[in-house]
Design a protein around this motif. Structure first.
Motif, PDB file in Angstrom:
ATOM      1  N   HIS A  38       0.769  -1.301   0.062  1.00  0.00           N
ATOM      2  CA  HIS A  38      -0.068   0.394  -0.294  1.00  0.00           C
ATOM      3  C   HIS A  38       0.906   0.933  -0.219  1.00  0.00           C
ATOM      4  CE1 HIS A  38      -3.343   2.328   0.501  1.00  0.00           C
ATOM      5  NE2 HIS A  38      -2.649   2.938   1.345  1.00  0.00           N
ATOM      6  N   GLY A  39       0.709   2.240  -0.884  1.00  0.00           N
ATOM      7  CA  GLY A  39       1.362   3.545  -0.621  1.00  0.00           C
ATOM      8  C   GLY A  39       2.804   3.631  -2.197  1.00  0.00           C
ATOM      9  N   SER A  40       2.554   1.990  -2.447  1.00  0.00           N
ATOM     10  CA  SER A  40       3.944   2.193  -3.434  1.00  0.00           C
ATOM     11  C   SER A  40       3.140   2.258  -4.712  1.00  0.00           C
ATOM     12  CB  SER A  40       4.575   0.439  -3.738  1.00  0.00           C
ATOM     13  OG  SER A  40       3.982  -0.455  -3.963  1.00  0.00           O
ATOM     14  N   MET A  41       4.314   2.425  -5.950  1.00  0.00           N
ATOM     15  CA  MET A  41       3.974   2.737  -7.430  1.00  0.00           C
ATOM     16  C   MET A  41       4.987   1.557  -7.717  1.00  0.00           C
ATOM     17  SD  MET A  41       4.965   5.805 -10.182  1.00  0.00           S
ATOM     18  CE  MET A  41       3.358   6.333  -9.873  1.00  0.00           C
ATOM     19  N   PHE A  42       3.642   0.718  -8.310  1.00  0.00           N
ATOM     20  CA  PHE A  42       5.182  -0.106  -9.148  1.00  0.00           C
ATOM     21  C   PHE A  42       5.423   0.074 -10.736  1.00  0.00           C
ATOM     22  CE2 PHE A  42       5.038  -4.875 -11.879  1.00  0.00           C
ATOM     23  CZ  PHE A  42       5.435  -5.597 -11.751  1.00  0.00           C
ATOM     24  N   ILE A  43       6.638  -0.346 -11.098  1.00  0.00           N
ATOM     25  CA  ILE A  43       6.233   0.012 -12.722  1.00  0.00           C
ATOM     26  C   ILE A  43       6.704  -1.291 -13.167  1.00  0.00           C
ATOM     27  CG2 ILE A  43       7.908   1.107 -14.099  1.00  0.00           C
ATOM     28  CD1 ILE A  43       7.700   2.382 -10.749  1.00  0.00           C
ATOM     29  N   LYS A  63      -1.304  -4.669  -2.654  1.00  0.00           N
ATOM     30  CA  LYS A  63      -2.328  -3.376  -2.534  1.00  0.00           C
ATOM     31  C   LYS A  63      -1.510  -1.963  -3.094  1.00  0.00           C
ATOM     32  CE  LYS A  63      -5.544  -5.695  -0.308  1.00  0.00           C
ATOM     33  NZ  LYS A  63      -6.553  -5.817  -1.125  1.00  0.00           N
ATOM     34  N   THR A  64      -0.718  -2.497  -3.721  1.00  0.00           N
ATOM     35  CA  THR A  64      -0.032  -1.313  -4.543  1.00  0.00           C
ATOM     36  C   THR A  64      -0.674  -0.610  -5.233  1.00  0.00           C
ATOM     37  OG1 THR A  64       1.569  -0.540  -6.591  1.00  0.00           O
ATOM     38  CG2 THR A  64       0.166  -1.937  -6.959  1.00  0.00           C
ATOM     39  N   SER A  65      -0.199   0.819  -4.662  1.00  0.00           N
ATOM     40  CA  SER A  65      -1.463   1.990  -5.761  1.00  0.00           C
ATOM     41  C   SER A  65      -1.737   2.763  -6.945  1.00  0.00           C
ATOM     42  CB  SER A  65      -1.250   3.348  -4.095  1.00  0.00           C
ATOM     43  OG  SER A  65      -1.496   3.094  -3.014  1.00  0.00           O
ATOM     44  N   ALA A  66      -0.205   2.196  -7.531  1.00  0.00           N
ATOM     45  CA  ALA A  66      -0.019   2.892  -8.688  1.00  0.00           C
ATOM     46  C   ALA A  66       0.957   1.848  -9.647  1.00  0.00           C
ATOM     47  CB  ALA A  66       0.040   4.209  -9.052  1.00  0.00           C
ATOM     48  N   VAL A  67      -0.513   1.900 -10.994  1.00  0.00           N
ATOM     49  CA  VAL A  67       0.626   0.523 -11.586  1.00  0.00           C
ATOM     50  C   VAL A  67       1.012   1.431 -12.313  1.00  0.00           C
ATOM     51  CG1 VAL A  67       0.638  -0.872 -13.140  1.00  0.00           C
ATOM     52  CG2 VAL A  67      -0.120  -0.990 -10.946  1.00  0.00           C
ATOM     53  N   VAL A  68       2.626   1.450 -13.142  1.00  0.00           N
ATOM     54  CA  VAL A  68       2.766   2.453 -14.512  1.00  0.00           C
ATOM     55  C   VAL A  68       3.176   1.164 -15.487  1.00  0.00           C
ATOM     56  CG1 VAL A  68       4.586   3.667 -15.707  1.00  0.00           C
ATOM     57  CG2 VAL A  68       3.481   4.469 -13.669  1.00  0.00           C
ATOM     58  N   CYS A  69       2.616   0.393 -16.921  1.00  0.00           N
ATOM     59  CA  CYS A  69       2.937  -0.087 -17.765  1.00  0.00           C
ATOM     60  C   CYS A  69       3.080   0.716 -19.067  1.00  0.00           C
ATOM     61  CB  CYS A  69       2.463  -1.488 -17.259  1.00  0.00           C
ATOM     62  SG  CYS A  69       0.555  -0.549 -17.724  1.00  0.00           S
ATOM     63  N   GLU A  70       3.464  -0.800 -19.765  1.00  0.00           N
ATOM     64  CA  GLU A  70       2.886   0.037 -21.289  1.00  0.00           C
ATOM     65  C   GLU A  70       1.687  -0.397 -21.902  1.00  0.00           C
ATOM     66  OE1 GLU A  70       7.332  -1.315 -23.262  1.00  0.00           O
ATOM     67  OE2 GLU A  70       8.132  -0.252 -22.052  1.00  0.00           O
ATOM     68  N   THR A  71       1.737  -1.506 -21.266  1.00  0.00           N
ATOM     69  CA  THR A  71       0.140  -2.313 -21.484  1.00  0.00           C
ATOM     70  C   THR A  71      -0.501  -2.580 -20.178  1.00  0.00           C
ATOM     71  OG1 THR A  71       1.487  -3.453 -23.403  1.00  0.00           O
ATOM     72  CG2 THR A  71      -0.873  -4.146 -22.831  1.00  0.00           C
ATOM     73  N   SER A  88       8.283   2.304 -19.958  1.00  0.00           N
ATOM     74  CA  SER A  88       8.489   2.053 -18.589  1.00  0.00           C
ATOM     75  C   SER A  88       9.483   2.090 -18.424  1.00  0.00           C
ATOM     76  CB  SER A  88       7.450   0.702 -18.974  1.00  0.00           C
ATOM     77  OG  SER A  88       8.181  -0.517 -19.174  1.00  0.00           O
ATOM     78  N   THR A  89      10.627   1.339 -18.977  1.00  0.00           N
ATOM     79  CA  THR A  89      12.395   1.581 -18.526  1.00  0.00           C
ATOM     80  C   THR A  89      12.103   2.542 -17.989  1.00  0.00           C
ATOM     81  OG1 THR A  89      12.738  -0.522 -19.079  1.00  0.00           O
ATOM     82  CG2 THR A  89      14.526   0.649 -18.529  1.00  0.00           C
TER      83      THR A  89
END
Length: 464
Positions: A38-43, A63-71, A88-89
């Motif tokens: 919780h509170g993390s941004m997962f790339i 419970k990650t708070s955000a996801v950054v992805c290409e798809t 994303s890299t």
């Protein structure tokens, strides 16, 4: 605790789409789903071994708070903000910098790249500046430093999250300079993207990392890319004795300077005396004593001097302080026993590095023997293994082939590939002892007064 919003972290990125709350609070950044919470941004980064996109669901379950992805994934969680980007890299490097408040902008960062010599040059620059009374940081293969505080090192160049975390600590501790190794992997994996380097140093380019880059040309282009991206106002210092020096800076916007021993250069050195305990050098007509040993270390010493001068330090004071600099851990460290046997520990793990070290030892050894203990790392460039054995046998009176961090390979298979580089004469002087400890013990037992034992490959590393 650091707290940012999603919108703050993705500012300036090429965002293709956003789903969810852009003002969601972020307290950590990660690209390993096992660290998501919780509170993390997962790339989600597409790596050489795994694709982070396969672990988005795991990050969401944690419970990650955000996801950054290409798809974007097929399903969405209403408690997660999803950001779709084209790369994303690249996004990871910029997000990590933004999370820590872009600390690199407050530090003069000098990157050192090349096959051999990076650790020695970066470490000696760090030590020199601290001797000079200037707070500095170090990012290297051996260990990292924030002023006087040491942090363990796991990679030559850390991942972007760890890298900017270190920069943040340096800024907090008042470090004005950071000297860091820049690996070809770091360039290609965009770990250093977005950093405006003050200066860059090129040491040399020889056979290494072809398991990753596939060809020498690709390896060269990876190193060159670092210089291509230097900003105007930066400086680039290259070893003019290396045939790739001109190519490295052909397209750079930085000011170009050269150093060398055997070629015309802005910073020119001449070896006046060379001993097992140090070297007397003339640099642009000024004599200086160096505790470092061998011509290859003269080039490293020269690169340190050139960089310090380009950064505005007083030339004479620099030379005075440099004469007190000791060798770096695991880099041509030598020990002499009460019985007159000398052991040299060196990180040499490429054909060129082995040749440099063994030629230097041979220049001191006119009558007695050289005994070399060497292996090759597993899951790395296999094409260099026969050449490493050939060079070791050529310059040694006795060669012991052994294990050197086999990783996921069988040590015996690695040694078998090394033996392919040996001719009949080389085979006659070679022993195979897979257990590294036993190999070193055997070399010590075989050695006599006046002999030199080279223990190559591991250098500062204490693990197998």
């Amino acid at each position: 605790m650091i707290t940012r919003t999603v919108s703050e972290l993705i500012q300036g990125l090429n965002v293709l789409s956003l789903r969810g709350n852009p003002d969601r609070k972020i307290t950590s950044v990660c690209f390993d789903s096992r660290k998501a919470c919780h509170g993390s941004m997962f790339i989600a980064v597409r790596g050489t071994q795994t694709d982070g996109h396969h672990f988005i669901s795991s990050a969401v379950d944690s419970k990650t708070s955000a996801v950054v992805c290409e798809t974007l994934p097929g399903t969405f969680d209403e408690d997660v903000t999803y950001v779709c980007v084209n790369d994303s890299t690249s996004a990871l490097a910029h997000i990590a910098a933004a999370f820590y408040g872009n600390p690199a902008e407050s530090i003069n960062i000098i990157g050192v790249t090349g096959t051999n010599g990076k650790t020695t040059i970066a470490t000696l620059l760090y030590r020199l500046f601290r001797f000079y009374g200037i707070k500095a940081g170090l990012i290297s293969t051996v260990r990292n430093y924030v002023d006087s505080k040491m942090f363990d090192s796991t990679h030559t160049t850390p991942d972007p999250v760890q890298l900017h975390k270190l920069f943040s600590k340096m800024k907090e501790n008042g470090c004005r300079y950071c000297f860091m190794e820049v690996s070809s992997h770091a360039v290609m994996q965009k770990r250093i993207e977005g950093i405006n380097f003050t200066g860059a140093v090129f040491t040399n380019l020889t056979h290494d990392h072809l398991d990753y880059h596939k060809t020498f040309e690709n390896y060269l282009e990876a190193k060159k890319k670092f210089f291509d991206t230097l900003p105007e106002g930066a400086f680039a210092i290259v070893n003019n004795d290396d045939r790739s020096a001109g190519k490295m800076v052909a397209d750079t916007r930085a000011s170009k300077y050269t150093y060398g021993v055997n070629s015309a250069a802005d910073y020119k050195a001449k070896v006046l005396e060379c001993h097992i305990y140090g070297t007397l050098i003339s640099i642009n007509g000024k004599e200086v004593w160096s505790k470092l040993i061998g011509e290859f270390n003269v080039l490293n010493f020269l690169a340190v001097y050139a960089t310090a001068v380009q950064l505005g330090l007083d030339e004479q004071k620099v030379l005075t302080l440099m004469s007190e600099l000791n060798t770096v851990e695991g880099r041509f460290e030598n020990y002499t026993s009460g019985g007159g046997i000398t052991a040299i520990v060196d990180y040499a793990h490429t054909p060129d590095a082995l040749a440099n070290v063994l030629k230097t030892i041979a220049s001191f050894q006119s009558r007695n023997r050289i005994l070399t203990v060497v292996g090759a790392g597993g899951n790395r460039d296999r094409t260099k293994r026969p050449e490493m054995a050939r060079i070791s046998a050529q310059w040694s009176d006795k060669l012991i082939l052994t294990s050197d961090n086999p990783r996921n390979e069988e040590p015996e298979d690695i040694i078998a590939e090394m033996k392919k580089g040996l001719d009949d004469e080389g085979m006659r002087k070679t022993l195979v002892i897979t257990d590294r400890v036993e190999a070193i013990k055997t070399a010590v037992m075989l050695a006599e007064k006046g002999d030199i034992i080279l223990i190559a490959g591991k250098g500062h590393e204490s693990y197998q």
